[in-house]
Scaffold this active site. Structure first.
Site, PDB file in Angstrom:
ATOM      1  N   GLU A  47       7.538   6.037  23.583  1.00 59.81           N
ATOM      2  CA  GLU A  47       7.543   5.290  24.839  1.00 59.81           C
ATOM      3  C   GLU A  47       6.817   3.960  24.667  1.00 59.81           C
ATOM      4  O   GLU A  47       7.291   2.911  25.138  1.00 59.81           O
ATOM      5  CB  GLU A  47       6.872   6.131  25.921  1.00 59.81           C
ATOM      6  CG  GLU A  47       6.656   5.408  27.235  1.00 59.81           C
ATOM      7  CD  GLU A  47       5.577   6.060  28.064  1.00 59.81           C
ATOM      8  OE1 GLU A  47       5.009   5.361  28.920  1.00 59.81           O
ATOM      9  OE2 GLU A  47       5.285   7.258  27.848  1.00 59.81           O
ATOM     10  N   ASP A  51       8.800   0.459  25.160  1.00 61.28           N
ATOM     11  CA  ASP A  51       8.396  -0.486  26.198  1.00 61.28           C
ATOM     12  C   ASP A  51       8.386  -1.912  25.651  1.00 61.28           C
ATOM     13  O   ASP A  51       8.845  -2.853  26.311  1.00 61.28           O
ATOM     14  CB  ASP A  51       7.012  -0.102  26.720  1.00 61.28           C
ATOM     15  CG  ASP A  51       6.486  -1.097  27.741  1.00 61.28           C
ATOM     16  OD1 ASP A  51       7.047  -1.193  28.837  1.00 61.28           O
ATOM     17  OD2 ASP A  51       5.501  -1.794  27.416  1.00 61.28           O
ATOM     18  N   ASP A 120       9.814   6.734  31.596  1.00 58.58           N
ATOM     19  CA  ASP A 120       9.133   6.850  30.306  1.00 58.58           C
ATOM     20  C   ASP A 120      10.077   7.383  29.233  1.00 58.58           C
ATOM     21  O   ASP A 120      10.022   6.953  28.062  1.00 58.58           O
ATOM     22  CB  ASP A 120       7.927   7.788  30.423  1.00 58.58           C
ATOM     23  CG  ASP A 120       6.790   7.176  31.239  1.00 58.58           C
ATOM     24  OD1 ASP A 120       6.839   5.966  31.509  1.00 58.58           O
ATOM     25  OD2 ASP A 120       5.864   7.927  31.606  1.00 58.58           O
ATOM     26  N   GLU A 123      12.370   4.680  27.924  1.00 55.67           N
ATOM     27  CA  GLU A 123      11.655   3.843  26.961  1.00 55.67           C
ATOM     28  C   GLU A 123      11.511   4.558  25.619  1.00 55.67           C
ATOM     29  O   GLU A 123      11.633   3.931  24.561  1.00 55.67           O
ATOM     30  CB  GLU A 123      10.282   3.473  27.517  1.00 55.67           C
ATOM     31  CG  GLU A 123      10.354   2.505  28.679  1.00 55.67           C
ATOM     32  CD  GLU A 123       8.998   2.128  29.233  1.00 55.67           C
ATOM     33  OE1 GLU A 123       8.886   1.067  29.868  1.00 55.67           O
ATOM     34  OE2 GLU A 123       8.038   2.912  29.044  1.00 55.67           O
TER      35      GLU A 123
END
Length: 232
Positions: A47, A51, A120, A123
């Site tokens: 994650e 991101d 999440d 990502e």
């Protein structure tokens, strides 16, 4: 329960990125599952990576496609496209929730449809795509995932200033002013904030972020989306 192998195949086909089964499984594993199963791996590192890839891909796309926008407008558009609400919306369109590996606590409290968990996981999948297929493939995946969001100008407008948009919509619907309750967790150098927005004493949405403002904006956008859908 996580999706069947056939359903997992549908997810892989939609993603159209060569991610190994093991890495994809890791991307779909929430920390609650890990904690309840002997500390097996979970998706938070993926994650973190995803991101960064997401932010870069969206930033470059917006810069190239909007030569007349200034820095402030570009930043607002980027924020709206990478918000937890936006990513959760993407996740729901591909029924990502059924593929998650969750602990029993999250399972019982509706974790498969929680915006923060869905966002999440998106990502994490982007991070997995970067590791197994490379930067270009991961960028292509990001742009495919967010493409539907770019086609919805009304929602895009609300995402630019979700707290004001929610206040205006709630007023039109006679629901009064939104109220926000924010809590935080984690160490001082890495705090996470959780916001709950209510109308008329009823909690209607939640949001998470790395600052109080970000969490409130995420909650406001979730609430705006819920109220707007109810009037359709």
């Amino acid at each position: 329960m996580p999706g069947t192998s056939a359903a997992r195949g549908e997810l892989e086909e939609f993603l159209a990125v060569a991610i190994s089964p093991e890495l994809l499984e890791l991307a779909l594993t929430h920390r609650s599952y890990s904690y309840e199963n002997g500390g097996t791996g979970h998706n938070e590192r993926l994650e973190f990576l995803g991101d960064s890839i997401l932010g870069q891909a969206v930033t470059v796309m917006l810069y190239r496609n909007n030569p007349n926008l200034d820095e402030g407008d570009l930043a607002k558009r980027r924020a709206s496209l990478v918000s937890s609400v936006a990513l959760a919306e993407v996740a729901r369109t591909i029924d990502l929730g059924r593929h998650l590996r969750l602990g029993r606590g999250e399972e019982l409290t509706g974790g498969r449809d929680k915006s923060s968990i869905l966002a999440d996981t998106v990502e994490a999948i982007i991070g997995a795509a970067y590791l197994d297929a490379g930067g270009d493939a991961a960028t292509d995946l990001v742009l495919r995932l967010i493409a539907p969001l770019l086609q919805d100008p009304e929602r895009f407008g609300a995402a630019m200033d979700p707290k004001t948009s929610l206040q205006e919509l709630a007023s039109r619907q006679g629901k009064g002013l939104p109220r926000y309750e924010v809590s935080d967790s984690g160490p001082d150098h890495s705090k996470r904030f959780h916001a709950i927005v209510s109308l008329g004493g009823e909690n209607i949405a939640e949001g998470d972020g790395t600052s109080k403002k970000q969490a409130e904006m995420a909650a406001a956008l979730e609430a705006w989306t819920t109220l707007s859908s109810a009037t359709v």
